[in-house]
Design a protein around this motif. Sequence first.
Motif, PDB file in Angstrom:
ATOM      1  N   SER A   1      19.836  -0.817  35.670  1.00 37.89           N
ATOM      2  CA  SER A   1      19.801  -1.302  37.050  1.00 37.89           C
ATOM      3  C   SER A   1      20.070  -0.101  37.957  1.00 37.89           C
ATOM      4  O   SER A   1      20.462   0.969  37.487  1.00 37.89           O
ATOM      5  CB  SER A   1      20.887  -2.359  37.264  1.00 37.89           C
ATOM      6  OG  SER A   1      22.182  -1.753  37.199  1.00 37.89           O
ATOM      7  N   ALA A   2      19.913  -0.309  39.251  1.00 38.40           N
ATOM      8  CA  ALA A   2      20.224   0.771  40.191  1.00 38.40           C
ATOM      9  C   ALA A   2      21.694   1.181  40.065  1.00 38.40           C
ATOM     10  O   ALA A   2      22.025   2.370  40.123  1.00 38.40           O
ATOM     11  CB  ALA A   2      19.897   0.338  41.616  1.00 38.40           C
TER      12      ALA A   2
ATOM     13  N   GLN B   1      12.908   5.511  38.855  1.00 38.04           N
ATOM     14  CA  GLN B   1      13.243   4.244  38.213  1.00 38.04           C
ATOM     15  C   GLN B   1      13.916   3.294  39.210  1.00 38.04           C
ATOM     16  O   GLN B   1      13.571   2.110  39.276  1.00 38.04           O
ATOM     17  CB  GLN B   1      14.177   4.529  37.032  1.00 38.04           C
ATOM     18  CG  GLN B   1      14.602   3.323  36.245  1.00 38.04           C
ATOM     19  CD  GLN B   1      15.561   3.704  35.113  1.00 38.04           C
ATOM     20  OE1 GLN B   1      16.203   4.747  35.135  1.00 38.04           O
ATOM     21  NE2 GLN B   1      15.639   2.842  34.129  1.00 38.04           N
ATOM     22  N   ILE B   2      14.851   3.803  39.990  1.00 38.00           N
ATOM     23  CA  ILE B   2      15.512   2.975  41.003  1.00 38.00           C
ATOM     24  C   ILE B   2      14.477   2.434  41.999  1.00 38.00           C
ATOM     25  O   ILE B   2      14.500   1.257  42.352  1.00 38.00           O
ATOM     26  CB  ILE B   2      16.604   3.762  41.758  1.00 38.00           C
ATOM     27  CG1 ILE B   2      17.808   4.032  40.846  1.00 38.00           C
ATOM     28  CG2 ILE B   2      17.049   3.009  43.016  1.00 38.00           C
ATOM     29  CD1 ILE B   2      18.842   4.964  41.458  1.00 38.00           C
ATOM     30  N   THR B   3      13.563   3.286  42.421  1.00 40.14           N
ATOM     31  CA  THR B   3      12.536   2.870  43.374  1.00 40.14           C
ATOM     32  C   THR B   3      11.684   1.747  42.790  1.00 40.14           C
ATOM     33  O   THR B   3      11.395   0.755  43.473  1.00 40.14           O
ATOM     34  CB  THR B   3      11.657   4.073  43.767  1.00 40.14           C
ATOM     35  OG1 THR B   3      12.494   5.097  44.301  1.00 40.14           O
ATOM     36  CG2 THR B   3      10.598   3.692  44.775  1.00 40.14           C
TER      37      THR B   3
ATOM     38  N   ALA C   1      11.420  -1.987  44.258  1.00 40.51           N
ATOM     39  CA  ALA C   1      10.108  -2.467  44.703  1.00 40.51           C
ATOM     40  C   ALA C   1       9.731  -3.766  44.005  1.00 40.51           C
ATOM     41  O   ALA C   1       9.173  -4.679  44.634  1.00 40.51           O
ATOM     42  CB  ALA C   1       9.042  -1.401  44.461  1.00 40.51           C
ATOM     43  N   ARG C   2      10.046  -3.876  42.719  1.00 37.54           N
ATOM     44  CA  ARG C   2       9.674  -5.082  41.966  1.00 37.54           C
ATOM     45  C   ARG C   2      10.350  -6.333  42.509  1.00 37.54           C
ATOM     46  O   ARG C   2       9.857  -7.437  42.301  1.00 37.54           O
ATOM     47  CB  ARG C   2       9.982  -4.891  40.486  1.00 37.54           C
ATOM     48  CG  ARG C   2       8.975  -3.985  39.831  1.00 37.54           C
ATOM     49  CD  ARG C   2       9.177  -3.897  38.336  1.00 37.54           C
ATOM     50  NE  ARG C   2       8.306  -2.850  37.813  1.00 37.54           N
ATOM     51  CZ  ARG C   2       8.694  -1.908  36.986  1.00 37.54           C
ATOM     52  NH1 ARG C   2       9.930  -1.877  36.537  1.00 37.54           N
ATOM     53  NH2 ARG C   2       7.842  -0.985  36.567  1.00 37.54           N
TER      54      ARG C   2
ATOM     55  N   THR D   1      -0.200  -0.756  42.643  1.00 33.96           N
ATOM     56  CA  THR D   1      -0.304  -0.667  41.185  1.00 33.96           C
ATOM     57  C   THR D   1       1.047  -0.489  40.493  1.00 33.96           C
ATOM     58  O   THR D   1       1.204  -0.898  39.346  1.00 33.96           O
ATOM     59  CB  THR D   1      -1.240   0.494  40.787  1.00 33.96           C
ATOM     60  OG1 THR D   1      -0.743   1.707  41.372  1.00 33.96           O
ATOM     61  CG2 THR D   1      -2.657   0.245  41.272  1.00 33.96           C
ATOM     62  N   PHE D   2       2.010   0.087  41.163  1.00 36.90           N
ATOM     63  CA  PHE D   2       3.319   0.284  40.537  1.00 36.90           C
ATOM     64  C   PHE D   2       4.058  -1.036  40.354  1.00 36.90           C
ATOM     65  O   PHE D   2       5.043  -1.096  39.633  1.00 36.90           O
ATOM     66  CB  PHE D   2       4.170   1.268  41.339  1.00 36.90           C
ATOM     67  CG  PHE D   2       4.242   0.960  42.810  1.00 36.90           C
ATOM     68  CD1 PHE D   2       5.224   0.122  43.301  1.00 36.90           C
ATOM     69  CD2 PHE D   2       3.316   1.490  43.685  1.00 36.90           C
ATOM     70  CE1 PHE D   2       5.285  -0.174  44.656  1.00 36.90           C
ATOM     71  CE2 PHE D   2       3.383   1.194  45.033  1.00 36.90           C
ATOM     72  CZ  PHE D   2       4.361   0.357  45.529  1.00 36.90           C
TER      73      PHE D   2
END
Length: 139
Positions: free
Chosen positions: A4-5, A112-114, A118-119, A133-134
Amino acid sequence: GTYSAMDVLGHFIHGEQTDWMPRTQIILESGEARPFEPFDMQGHEAVIRGKSASELLDTFAVLRKQNLTALRELNLDDAKMDRTGMHPALGRVTLRNMLAAWVVHDLGHTSQITRIMARQYADAVGPWRPRMTFLGTAR
């Protein structure tokens, strides 16, 4: 299956405390004669326990500033950058390799945090999702 962040922040802090600069000192002072201690991949858990994101960010900022100051004070030249140490899994590494890995490591986890953040908005973006696409296209 991913950090996780908060985990990443704790991982960064744990690395600042036990990994990058301590290993730099080992290379400069002992070279390959003193192998690095294995990095505790769960060490971040104790770091984040009971802490807020704000507290972790503040701690990381202080530690990173201290470590960058200490790194600058080493006055690293090509000869020092080419000194070697012994990684427990990778074998012989140069200081140059390790410092480059520090940068790439942190960039990877920042990415990874980004992605994690975003998800959280994957469904909220509605019809834009296929263009992002990410986020992936599966619902």
